[in-house]
Design a protein around this motif. Sequence first.
Motif, PDB file in Angstrom:
ATOM      1  N   ILE A  81       0.846  -1.194   0.000  1.00 33.98           N
ATOM      2  CA  ILE A  81       0.000   0.000   0.000  1.00 33.98           C
ATOM      3  C   ILE A  81       0.878   1.240   0.000  1.00 33.98           C
ATOM      4  N   ASP A  82       0.625   2.148  -0.934  1.00 32.97           N
ATOM      5  CA  ASP A  82       1.382   3.397  -1.013  1.00 32.97           C
ATOM      6  C   ASP A  82       0.472   4.554  -0.630  1.00 32.97           C
ATOM      7  N   ARG A  83       0.822   5.240   0.458  1.00 36.24           N
ATOM      8  CA  ARG A  83       0.013   6.358   0.946  1.00 36.24           C
ATOM      9  C   ARG A  83       0.256   7.648   0.170  1.00 36.24           C
ATOM     10  N   SER A  84       1.274   7.692  -0.687  1.00 34.09           N
ATOM     11  CA  SER A  84       1.563   8.924  -1.430  1.00 34.09           C
ATOM     12  C   SER A  84       0.769   9.018  -2.731  1.00 34.09           C
ATOM     13  N   VAL A  94      -7.163   1.164   0.599  1.00 35.82           N
ATOM     14  CA  VAL A  94      -7.342   0.832   2.000  1.00 35.82           C
ATOM     15  C   VAL A  94      -7.951   2.074   2.636  1.00 35.82           C
ATOM     16  N   CYS A  95      -9.108   1.908   3.256  1.00 32.83           N
ATOM     17  CA  CYS A  95      -9.853   3.025   3.820  1.00 32.83           C
ATOM     18  C   CYS A  95     -10.086   2.810   5.308  1.00 32.83           C
ATOM     19  N   THR A 102     -10.662  -1.127   6.017  1.00 36.08           N
ATOM     20  CA  THR A 102     -11.222  -2.034   5.029  1.00 36.08           C
ATOM     21  C   THR A 102     -10.519  -1.792   3.703  1.00 36.08           C
ATOM     22  N   VAL A 103     -10.529  -2.777   2.837  1.00 36.83           N
ATOM     23  CA  VAL A 103      -9.992  -2.625   1.490  1.00 36.83           C
ATOM     24  C   VAL A 103     -11.132  -2.839   0.509  1.00 36.83           C
ATOM     25  N   LYS A 104     -11.319  -1.873  -0.392  1.00 31.04           N
ATOM     26  CA  LYS A 104     -12.404  -1.921  -1.374  1.00 31.04           C
ATOM     27  C   LYS A 104     -11.981  -1.155  -2.628  1.00 31.04           C
ATOM     28  N   ARG A 105     -12.742  -1.345  -3.703  1.00 30.73           N
ATOM     29  CA  ARG A 105     -12.533  -0.570  -4.928  1.00 30.73           C
ATOM     30  C   ARG A 105     -13.275   0.760  -4.798  1.00 30.73           C
ATOM     31  N   LEU A 106     -12.615   1.855  -5.143  1.00 33.19           N
ATOM     32  CA  LEU A 106     -13.235   3.183  -5.080  1.00 33.19           C
ATOM     33  C   LEU A 106     -14.116   3.410  -6.298  1.00 33.19           C
ATOM     34  N   ARG A 107     -15.296   3.906  -6.058  1.00 31.95           N
ATOM     35  CA  ARG A 107     -16.199   4.357  -7.125  1.00 31.95           C
ATOM     36  C   ARG A 107     -16.524   5.816  -6.822  1.00 31.95           C
ATOM     37  N   VAL A 108     -16.145   6.683  -7.731  1.00 33.98           N
ATOM     38  CA  VAL A 108     -16.399   8.117  -7.567  1.00 33.98           C
ATOM     39  C   VAL A 108     -17.219   8.573  -8.763  1.00 33.98           C
ATOM     40  N   GLU A 109     -18.451   9.018  -8.487  1.00 32.78           N
ATOM     41  CA  GLU A 109     -19.353   9.469  -9.547  1.00 32.78           C
ATOM     42  C   GLU A 109     -20.128  10.687  -9.074  1.00 32.78           C
ATOM     43  N   VAL A 139      -3.632   0.452  -2.995  1.00 29.65           N
ATOM     44  CA  VAL A 139      -2.973  -0.844  -3.155  1.00 29.65           C
ATOM     45  C   VAL A 139      -2.241  -0.850  -4.494  1.00 29.65           C
ATOM     46  N   THR A 140      -0.944  -1.168  -4.441  1.00 30.94           N
ATOM     47  CA  THR A 140      -0.137  -1.199  -5.664  1.00 30.94           C
ATOM     48  C   THR A 140       0.198  -2.619  -6.105  1.00 30.94           C
ATOM     49  N   ASN A 141       0.270  -3.549  -5.153  1.00 31.28           N
ATOM     50  CA  ASN A 141       0.619  -4.940  -5.460  1.00 31.28           C
ATOM     51  C   ASN A 141       0.008  -5.859  -4.424  1.00 31.28           C
TER      52      ASN A 141
END
Length: 146
Positions: A81-84, A94-95, A102-109, A139-141
């Motif tokens: 996880i990269d915070r930058s 990671v939120c 929690t870890v989830k996919r971001l949806r911004v609409e 998350v990068t990897n």
Amino acid sequence: MILHKSEHLTFFTPDHIEGLGAHFVDAGISAGFPSVADEFVENRLSLDETLVKNKETTFYAKVSGQSMVGAGLDDNDLLVIDRSLQPANNKIAVCFLDGEFTVKRLRVERGEVWLQPENPDYPIIKITDANDFVIWGIVTNVIKKV
């Protein structure tokens, strides 16, 4: 070193040790028919150097749960996880949500933020002003055991 443990994630800081690395064979491993190893070259490979772009802002966390299996994140996988990195639509983040990580996919609409699980057994979470919410890192990897 463990930094924090929650119900869904356990955070670690990466220990960077100069000059160490695992053996790396740079010949290409065939996943189809076996190939002749004409140019079998062995080097040293540091996963920190390969997976971590920003050492000061990168953390590891172990996944606990099944909400992201559709994205290839399984129970006990290790996340990098990269915070930058800037959060963006469709990134896996990671939120910190209402006292839990929690870890989830971001949806911004249209100015709204949703946390999208990658498992139909889990609900989509709409973020509102009533939530205590921070996007902690991107998350990068993912590192898996086989």
